[in-house]
Design an enzyme around this catalytic site. Sequence first.
Site, PDB file in Angstrom:
ATOM      1  N   CYS A  40       0.801  -1.235   0.000  1.00 56.01           N
ATOM      2  CA  CYS A  40       0.000   0.000   0.000  1.00 56.01           C
ATOM      3  C   CYS A  40       0.835   1.288   0.000  1.00 56.01           C
ATOM      4  O   CYS A  40       0.375   2.311  -0.501  1.00 56.01           O
ATOM      5  CB  CYS A  40      -0.967  -0.001   1.174  1.00 56.01           C
ATOM      6  SG  CYS A  40      -0.232  -0.566   2.705  1.00 56.01           S
ATOM      7  N   HIS A  42      -1.834   6.931   3.383  1.00 57.00           N
ATOM      8  CA  HIS A  42      -0.398   6.938   3.689  1.00 57.00           C
ATOM      9  C   HIS A  42       0.254   8.182   3.079  1.00 57.00           C
ATOM     10  O   HIS A  42       0.123   8.437   1.865  1.00 57.00           O
ATOM     11  CB  HIS A  42       0.282   5.702   3.095  1.00 57.00           C
ATOM     12  CG  HIS A  42      -0.121   4.402   3.724  1.00 57.00           C
ATOM     13  ND1 HIS A  42      -0.844   4.315   4.894  1.00 57.00           N
ATOM     14  CD2 HIS A  42       0.134   3.118   3.339  1.00 57.00           C
ATOM     15  CE1 HIS A  42      -1.022   3.032   5.205  1.00 57.00           C
ATOM     16  NE2 HIS A  42      -0.444   2.295   4.268  1.00 57.00           N
TER      17      HIS A  42
HETATM   18  P1  NAP Z   1      -7.288  -8.288   8.037  1.00 57.86           P
HETATM   19  O1  NAP Z   1      -8.202  -7.161   8.306  1.00 57.86           O
HETATM   20  O2  NAP Z   1      -6.564  -8.908   9.192  1.00 57.86           O
HETATM   21  O3  NAP Z   1      -8.122  -9.447   7.268  1.00 57.86           O
HETATM   22  C1  NAP Z   1      -7.587 -10.728   7.040  1.00 57.86           C
HETATM   23  C2  NAP Z   1      -8.586 -11.627   6.336  1.00 57.86           C
HETATM   24  O4  NAP Z   1      -7.970 -12.921   6.177  1.00 57.86           O
HETATM   25  C3  NAP Z   1      -9.889 -11.853   7.136  1.00 57.86           C
HETATM   26  O5  NAP Z   1     -10.976 -11.950   6.237  1.00 57.86           O
HETATM   27  C4  NAP Z   1      -9.659 -13.215   7.799  1.00 57.86           C
HETATM   28  O6  NAP Z   1     -10.861 -13.928   8.035  1.00 57.86           O
HETATM   29  C5  NAP Z   1      -8.856 -13.916   6.713  1.00 57.86           C
HETATM   30  N1  NAP Z   1      -8.093 -15.027   7.296  1.00 57.86           N
HETATM   31  C6  NAP Z   1      -7.243 -14.996   8.339  1.00 57.86           C
HETATM   32  N2  NAP Z   1      -6.769 -16.237   8.606  1.00 57.86           N
HETATM   33  C7  NAP Z   1      -7.337 -17.060   7.688  1.00 57.86           C
HETATM   34  C8  NAP Z   1      -7.251 -18.464   7.438  1.00 57.86           C
HETATM   35  N3  NAP Z   1      -6.491 -19.286   8.187  1.00 57.86           N
HETATM   36  N4  NAP Z   1      -7.964 -18.973   6.397  1.00 57.86           N
HETATM   37  C9  NAP Z   1      -8.744 -18.174   5.627  1.00 57.86           C
HETATM   38  N5  NAP Z   1      -8.887 -16.841   5.838  1.00 57.86           N
HETATM   39  C10 NAP Z   1      -8.183 -16.301   6.856  1.00 57.86           C
HETATM   40  O7  NAP Z   1      -6.142  -7.887   7.015  1.00 57.86           O
HETATM   41  P2  NAP Z   1      -6.184  -6.756   5.841  1.00 57.86           P
HETATM   42  O8  NAP Z   1      -5.632  -5.485   6.316  1.00 57.86           O
HETATM   43  O9  NAP Z   1      -7.522  -6.788   5.202  1.00 57.86           O
HETATM   44  O10 NAP Z   1      -5.091  -7.321   4.837  1.00 57.86           O
HETATM   45  C11 NAP Z   1      -5.342  -8.428   3.972  1.00 57.86           C
HETATM   46  C12 NAP Z   1      -4.141  -8.638   3.062  1.00 57.86           C
HETATM   47  O11 NAP Z   1      -3.968  -7.486   2.234  1.00 57.86           O
HETATM   48  C13 NAP Z   1      -2.827  -8.814   3.841  1.00 57.86           C
HETATM   49  O12 NAP Z   1      -2.041  -9.743   3.173  1.00 57.86           O
HETATM   50  C14 NAP Z   1      -2.232  -7.418   3.819  1.00 57.86           C
HETATM   51  O13 NAP Z   1      -0.839  -7.442   3.951  1.00 57.86           O
HETATM   52  C15 NAP Z   1      -2.664  -6.928   2.441  1.00 57.86           C
HETATM   53  N6  NAP Z   1      -2.786  -5.476   2.296  1.00 57.86           N
HETATM   54  C16 NAP Z   1      -3.430  -4.722   3.231  1.00 57.86           C
HETATM   55  C17 NAP Z   1      -3.541  -3.338   3.037  1.00 57.86           C
HETATM   56  C18 NAP Z   1      -4.244  -2.438   4.007  1.00 57.86           C
HETATM   57  O14 NAP Z   1      -4.168  -1.197   3.820  1.00 57.86           O
HETATM   58  N7  NAP Z   1      -4.919  -2.935   5.012  1.00 57.86           N
HETATM   59  C19 NAP Z   1      -3.007  -2.754   1.891  1.00 57.86           C
HETATM   60  C20 NAP Z   1      -2.369  -3.568   0.962  1.00 57.86           C
HETATM   61  C21 NAP Z   1      -2.273  -4.911   1.174  1.00 57.86           C
HETATM   62  P3  NAP Z   1     -11.588 -13.976   9.483  1.00 57.86           P
HETATM   63  O15 NAP Z   1     -12.300 -12.654   9.657  1.00 57.86           O
HETATM   64  O16 NAP Z   1     -12.523 -15.111   9.343  1.00 57.86           O
HETATM   65  O17 NAP Z   1     -10.524 -14.185  10.510  1.00 57.86           O
END
Ligand code: NAP
Length: 348
Positions: A148, A241
């Site tokens: 990001c 950011h």
């Molecule tokens: P998050 O809010 O922690 O969400 C994680 C997701 O993954 C939730 O839907 C969770 O489901 C699921 N998950 C976790 N463990 C799992 C498992 N064992 N099997 C299947 N699903 C599982 O994280 P996020 O910020 O959305 O980020 C998601 C991805 O995008 C990450 O790889 C992050 O590095 C990337 N990213 C994030 C951003 C940002 O600004 N936030 C920007 C760019 C990239 P449950 O709710 O059921 O636990």
Amino acid sequence: MLNNEKIPVGVLGATGSVGQKFIELLSNHPWFEVTEVAASERSSGKKYKDAVNWILSTPLPKDVAELIVKECEPNLKSKIIFSGLDSSVAGPIEEAFAKEGYVVVSNSKNHRMDKDVPLLVPEINADHLELIKAQKYNGGCIVTNPNCSTIGLVLALKPLEDNFGLEAVNVVTMQALSGAGYPGVASLDTIDNVIPFISGEEPKLETEPLKILGKLSKGQIINNDIKISAQCNRVSVVDGHLECVQVKLKKKASIEEIKEAWKNFSAEPQKLNLPTAPLKPVHYFEEEKYPQPRIHRNLDKGMAASVGRLREDNLFDYKFVVLSHNTNRGAAGGALLCAELMKAKGLI
Ligand code: NAP
């Protein structure tokens, strides 16, 4: 009811911070419609509205609210999959889907640097989509979106690289809390505070731009050789950011020429008028206090990089500030734009 003219899509990690942004951006999308959502076993089997802690200010779309959350197994009906999975699990799950013939567009870091996987920013390296031809999946493929904070940086750098060449870049980020997912960083760690460390972030910012700004040659990416140094900080901002950037150019350029390069920057997504594309990938602000996260993060659908404060630098040639929305342009919106480009090119 599925609108038959739209392409059904599934969202993996649909309950997370990025997953919710996917759901929001895909509601009323002209080409795609969310028909399946999947997440961890904590959520699967529940209705989406009961599994998710909806944190966005727009209402949860009614159709999606009633969907039953599925497991992240490659048995979904939709062949187009957006992934917002936690990176601790994303790698093998995304690969399993691709092997079963799904088109996976991912936000996670796991496959970004794979030699045959495009690290795609549609305005910058649309030609890198060529890489998917070399992927050994069964008709499926994986396309990734950068980190990001990489995204704002590369959108600002691309016109400089094209017009003047870049020798070195120093960047110091002030990154929003939503970048850490939900629930993310504990409030007692962040209120009245700045945390001068984000695990794994600096190496991503120092390497991903080299692939994105690299050249496609004989089916491979030759990485760019710009020297990049990054320092990353978590600050008490919800979304957006902000990055302070210093650049050393290969060719001399005036302040006016640099502003002109940003102003004239336009690429394939704009030409193709893709639904999620910003009208202008880079907006330059003359006001010395701009850009600011709260004011500018949603500019141009939350898909543009807002740039300002261009001035001469004592150590490098120039310095400036760039802002981009981390869950929109930096995650779900960026991935959606990748999928739109793939559809426009007949790859979906
Ligand atoms: P998050 O809010 O922690 O969400 C994680 C997701 O993954 C939730 O839907 C969770 O489901 C699921 N998950 C976790 N463990 C799992 C498992 N064992 N099997 C299947 N699903 C599982 O994280 P996020 O910020 O959305 O980020 C998601 C991805 O995008 C990450 O790889 C992050 O590095 C990337 N990213 C994030 C951003 C940002 O600004 N936030 C920007 C760019 C990239 P449950 O709710 O059921 O636990």
